[in-house]
Design an enzyme around this catalytic site. Structure first.
Site, PDB file in Angstrom:
ATOM      1  N   HIS A 230       0.846  -1.210   0.000  1.00 13.61           N
ATOM      2  CA  HIS A 230       0.000   0.000   0.000  1.00 13.61           C
ATOM      3  C   HIS A 230       0.873   1.249   0.000  1.00 13.61           C
ATOM      4  O   HIS A 230       1.051   1.913   1.020  1.00 13.61           O
ATOM      5  CB  HIS A 230      -0.942  -0.025   1.207  1.00 13.61           C
ATOM      6  CG  HIS A 230      -1.991  -1.084   1.104  1.00 13.61           C
ATOM      7  ND1 HIS A 230      -1.891  -2.305   1.747  1.00 13.61           N
ATOM      8  CD2 HIS A 230      -3.164  -1.121   0.407  1.00 13.61           C
ATOM      9  CE1 HIS A 230      -2.952  -3.036   1.467  1.00 13.61           C
ATOM     10  NE2 HIS A 230      -3.745  -2.345   0.651  1.00 13.61           N
ATOM     11  N   ASN A 231       1.389   1.583  -1.163  1.00  6.17           N
ATOM     12  CA  ASN A 231       2.325   2.702  -1.322  1.00  6.17           C
ATOM     13  C   ASN A 231       1.899   3.552  -2.519  1.00  6.17           C
ATOM     14  O   ASN A 231       0.854   3.308  -3.126  1.00  6.17           O
ATOM     15  CB  ASN A 231       3.752   2.164  -1.495  1.00  6.17           C
ATOM     16  CG  ASN A 231       3.830   1.086  -2.570  1.00  6.17           C
ATOM     17  OD1 ASN A 231       3.192   1.186  -3.614  1.00  6.17           O
ATOM     18  ND2 ASN A 231       4.588   0.033  -2.316  1.00  6.17           N
ATOM     19  N   PHE A 232       2.728   4.528  -2.886  1.00  7.25           N
ATOM     20  CA  PHE A 232       2.353   5.430  -3.976  1.00  7.25           C
ATOM     21  C   PHE A 232       2.301   4.711  -5.327  1.00  7.25           C
ATOM     22  O   PHE A 232       1.485   5.062  -6.188  1.00  7.25           O
ATOM     23  CB  PHE A 232       3.329   6.609  -4.054  1.00  7.25           C
ATOM     24  CG  PHE A 232       3.005   7.573  -5.167  1.00  7.25           C
ATOM     25  CD1 PHE A 232       1.841   8.326  -5.151  1.00  7.25           C
ATOM     26  CD2 PHE A 232       3.859   7.713  -6.260  1.00  7.25           C
ATOM     27  CE1 PHE A 232       1.524   9.199  -6.186  1.00  7.25           C
ATOM     28  CE2 PHE A 232       3.551   8.588  -7.295  1.00  7.25           C
ATOM     29  CZ  PHE A 232       2.377   9.335  -7.253  1.00  7.25           C
ATOM     30  N   HIS A 234       1.210   1.724  -5.808  1.00  8.43           N
ATOM     31  CA  HIS A 234      -0.123   1.106  -5.840  1.00  8.43           C
ATOM     32  C   HIS A 234      -1.174   2.162  -6.190  1.00  8.43           C
ATOM     33  O   HIS A 234      -2.087   1.899  -6.984  1.00  8.43           O
ATOM     34  CB  HIS A 234      -0.435   0.471  -4.479  1.00  8.43           C
ATOM     35  CG  HIS A 234      -1.869   0.059  -4.317  1.00  8.43           C
ATOM     36  ND1 HIS A 234      -2.449  -0.951  -5.056  1.00  8.43           N
ATOM     37  CD2 HIS A 234      -2.849   0.553  -3.497  1.00  8.43           C
ATOM     38  CE1 HIS A 234      -3.720  -1.082  -4.704  1.00  8.43           C
ATOM     39  NE2 HIS A 234      -3.995  -0.181  -3.770  1.00  8.43           N
ATOM     40  N   HIS A 270      -7.328   6.905  -2.608  1.00  6.59           N
ATOM     41  CA  HIS A 270      -8.042   5.820  -1.928  1.00  6.59           C
ATOM     42  C   HIS A 270      -7.280   5.130  -0.803  1.00  6.59           C
ATOM     43  O   HIS A 270      -7.885   4.503   0.063  1.00  6.59           O
ATOM     44  CB  HIS A 270      -8.515   4.782  -2.960  1.00  6.59           C
ATOM     45  CG  HIS A 270      -7.481   3.761  -3.310  1.00  6.59           C
ATOM     46  ND1 HIS A 270      -6.435   4.030  -4.167  1.00  6.59           N
ATOM     47  CD2 HIS A 270      -7.322   2.466  -2.911  1.00  6.59           C
ATOM     48  CE1 HIS A 270      -5.688   2.952  -4.282  1.00  6.59           C
ATOM     49  NE2 HIS A 270      -6.188   1.998  -3.525  1.00  6.59           N
ATOM     50  N   GLN A 431      -3.618 -16.930  -4.212  1.00  9.40           N
ATOM     51  CA  GLN A 431      -4.229 -16.305  -5.377  1.00  9.40           C
ATOM     52  C   GLN A 431      -5.410 -17.074  -5.954  1.00  9.40           C
ATOM     53  O   GLN A 431      -6.338 -16.454  -6.472  1.00  9.40           O
ATOM     54  CB  GLN A 431      -3.168 -16.104  -6.468  1.00  9.40           C
ATOM     55  CG  GLN A 431      -2.130 -15.035  -6.125  1.00  9.40           C
ATOM     56  CD  GLN A 431      -2.751 -13.690  -5.841  1.00  9.40           C
ATOM     57  OE1 GLN A 431      -3.015 -13.348  -4.684  1.00  9.40           O
ATOM     58  NE2 GLN A 431      -3.003 -12.928  -6.879  1.00  9.40           N
TER      59      GLN A 431
END
Length: 495
Positions: A230-232, A234, A270, A431
């Site tokens: 969950h970083n930039f 993403h 988001h 997955q």
């Protein structure tokens, strides 16, 4: 007239070729281009109204305006009268490019002045409020929650944010789900996001100051943490997929520009300031966020709050010139979309959309809201839509974040979700279920309204499912073989 030395004024100096001797010309940086042209004409003995062109020693055209580069007596400029000479297309292109560059510089300077004025106004208002409050009693609360400091003051400013000119190949690639998000540095991603807002007509429609758009994007980037997943990057990944969806589903023809700005801005914001630990951890650990938001989507509520904290700063408010009623609608729309990204609401949002598909009406506001919520959900979980070499590293990043959380949960005696436990999960097992029971049903639901996404999005998901199932079979066979080998008595082994 005051002297230059007494006022601190320094005129602009250039040198012109006049006969065999360079001629010195001085003018103020506040002069109009037309005044400078007249000055150049009279200096070289031409009529003041003569059409001229200024050229350097390499025959390059120099823009005639106060920002023109200075030169030395050894390399004087030439004034070329245009009467009787036909301008070539290249001459015109060069002249236009020079004028645009000068105009762009002026816009940025004016934008910076406006930002500084708004900052001063904001600071004065804050000071006035503080003085008004005076020494009112501060009632302490046992369960008071201190606000986390958000990076509202940029670590770097627009001049350190390079401007990239995107190639036509990149522009076309940005519109497709196959775009490789791993090849780009942060500054390049910022330029791509900036281009998307211009390309969709959002900058023009909402009268966004281009300078403030840059500042806003910089602030967004700096308020994403360096988490494994969950970083930039993403954030950029989700927004680029949304941009691609807009083109693939022809949403520019079906939705309003207000809807498009909600979709794009919701995607960018988001996951702002995501701490790397999901809602389950926040609630079980009774963190500050969980307490603040009463265990109701604590992360998503926090992302919304940070997004509008950033927009509340004058130097980052891209909606400063928007009518208050339209801004209210934009704000409500962005909040709805960010809250919709809570996976706990996945089934609810999908079940709300399905009954609308058969009679979907693009003029029905309720239908449009439901569609926008489904679109941001699809984009948020769309990694497996991309080519294997792009999607695969994201799985490693996500598992790393999951395992860090589950390790902490074990150490703190908190419940651990099986799909996050490093002792129970492999890439294929992680997955297969997610693709079969979440991704494919979600995208197939959207496909009923937009059949064109089947080849570009749904089929890659089916291929990904098949690939992971094959990997699982191979892993299972290898594990079975390992168990059999371990059970062979030592005396049976070849000597």
């Amino acid at each position: 007239m005051g002297s230059a030395s007494s006022s601190g004024y320094v005129p602009k100096v250039i040198y012109l070729q006049k006969g065999s001797v360079p001629h010195k010309v001085m003018f103020s940086k506040h002069c109009r281009p037309s005044d400078i042209k007249e000055l150049l004409c009279t200096t070289v003995g031409l009529s003041r109204n003569t059409l001229i062109m200024l050229m350097d020693q390499n025959n390059a055209i120099i823009s005639i305006d106060p920002t023109m580069p200075t030169n030395a007596p050894s390399s004087p400029y030439r004034v070329v009268p245009l009467s009787g000479r036909q301008l070539t297309v290249n001459d015109l292109k060069t002249e236009i490019a020079c004028r645009l560059a000068a105009l762009e510089m002026r816009v940025e300077l004016e934008g910076l002045k406006m930002v500084e004025i708004e900052k001063c106004k904001n600071d004065l208002k804050t000071l006035k409020d503080e003085l008004t409050l005076g020494n009112r009693s501060n009632t302490s609360c046992k369960h008071a929650i201190l606000e986390e400091p958000i990076k509202l003051t940029l670590q770097r400013d627009v001049p350190k944010y390079p401007k990239y000119t995107l190639s036509q190949e990149t522009i076309e690639a940005l519109k497709k789900p196959t775009f490789d998000v791993w090849h780009w540095e942060y500054n390049e991603m910022l330029s791509c996001l900036e281009y998307m807002y211009h390309d969709l007509g959002l900058v023009h429609e909402f009268n966004m100051n281009p300078f403030i758009l840059k500042r806003w994007l910089l602030s967004i980037q700096e308020n994403y943490r360096n988490n494994p997943f969950h970083n930039f990057r993403h954030c950029f990944c989700v927004t680029q997929m949304m941009y691609g969806m807009i083109y693939l589903c022809d949403l520019q023809e079906k939705l309003s520009l207000t809807d498009l700005v909600i979709l794009m801005t919701g995607a960018i914001c988001h996951d702002l300031d995501h701490p790397g630990y999901n809602n389950a951890y926040q609630i079980n650990a009774r963190t500050e966020l969980a307490v603040r938001y009463n265990d109701i989507s604590p992360l998503e509520n926090h992302h919304c709050a940070v997004a509008f904290q950033i927009l509340s700063q004058p130097e980052c408010n891209i909606f400063a010139n928007v009518d208050p009623e339209i801004f209210k609608r934009i704000r409500q729309g962005i909040i709805k979309l960010i809250l919709a990204t809570d996976m706990a609401r996945h089934g609810e949002i999908l079940d709300t959309f399905k009954p609308k598909v058969a009679t979907f009406d693009f003029l029905n506001e309720e239908h449009i809201i439901s569609l926008k919520m489904l679109l941001i959900k699809c984009c948020d979980i769309s990694n497996e839509v991309r080519p294997t070499e792009v999607a695969d590293p994201w799985v490693d990043c996500l598992l790393e974040e999951y395992f860090t959380q589950s390790d902490r949960e074990k150490s703190e005696g908190l419940p651990v979700a099986p799909f996050m436990d490093r002792d129970k999960v492999t890439k294929p097992t992680a997955q297969i279920g997610f693709i079969k029971f979440v991704l494919i049903p979600t995208f197939e639901t959207l496909m009923t309204l937009f059949p064109q996404i089947e080849e570009a999005m749904v089929q890659p998901l089916r291929d990904s499912r098949d690939r992971y199932e094959e990997l699982k079979q191979i892993n299972d066979a290898m594990n079975e073989l390992r168990k059999k080998t371990e059970n062979i008595p030592l005396g049976w082994q070849k000597k």
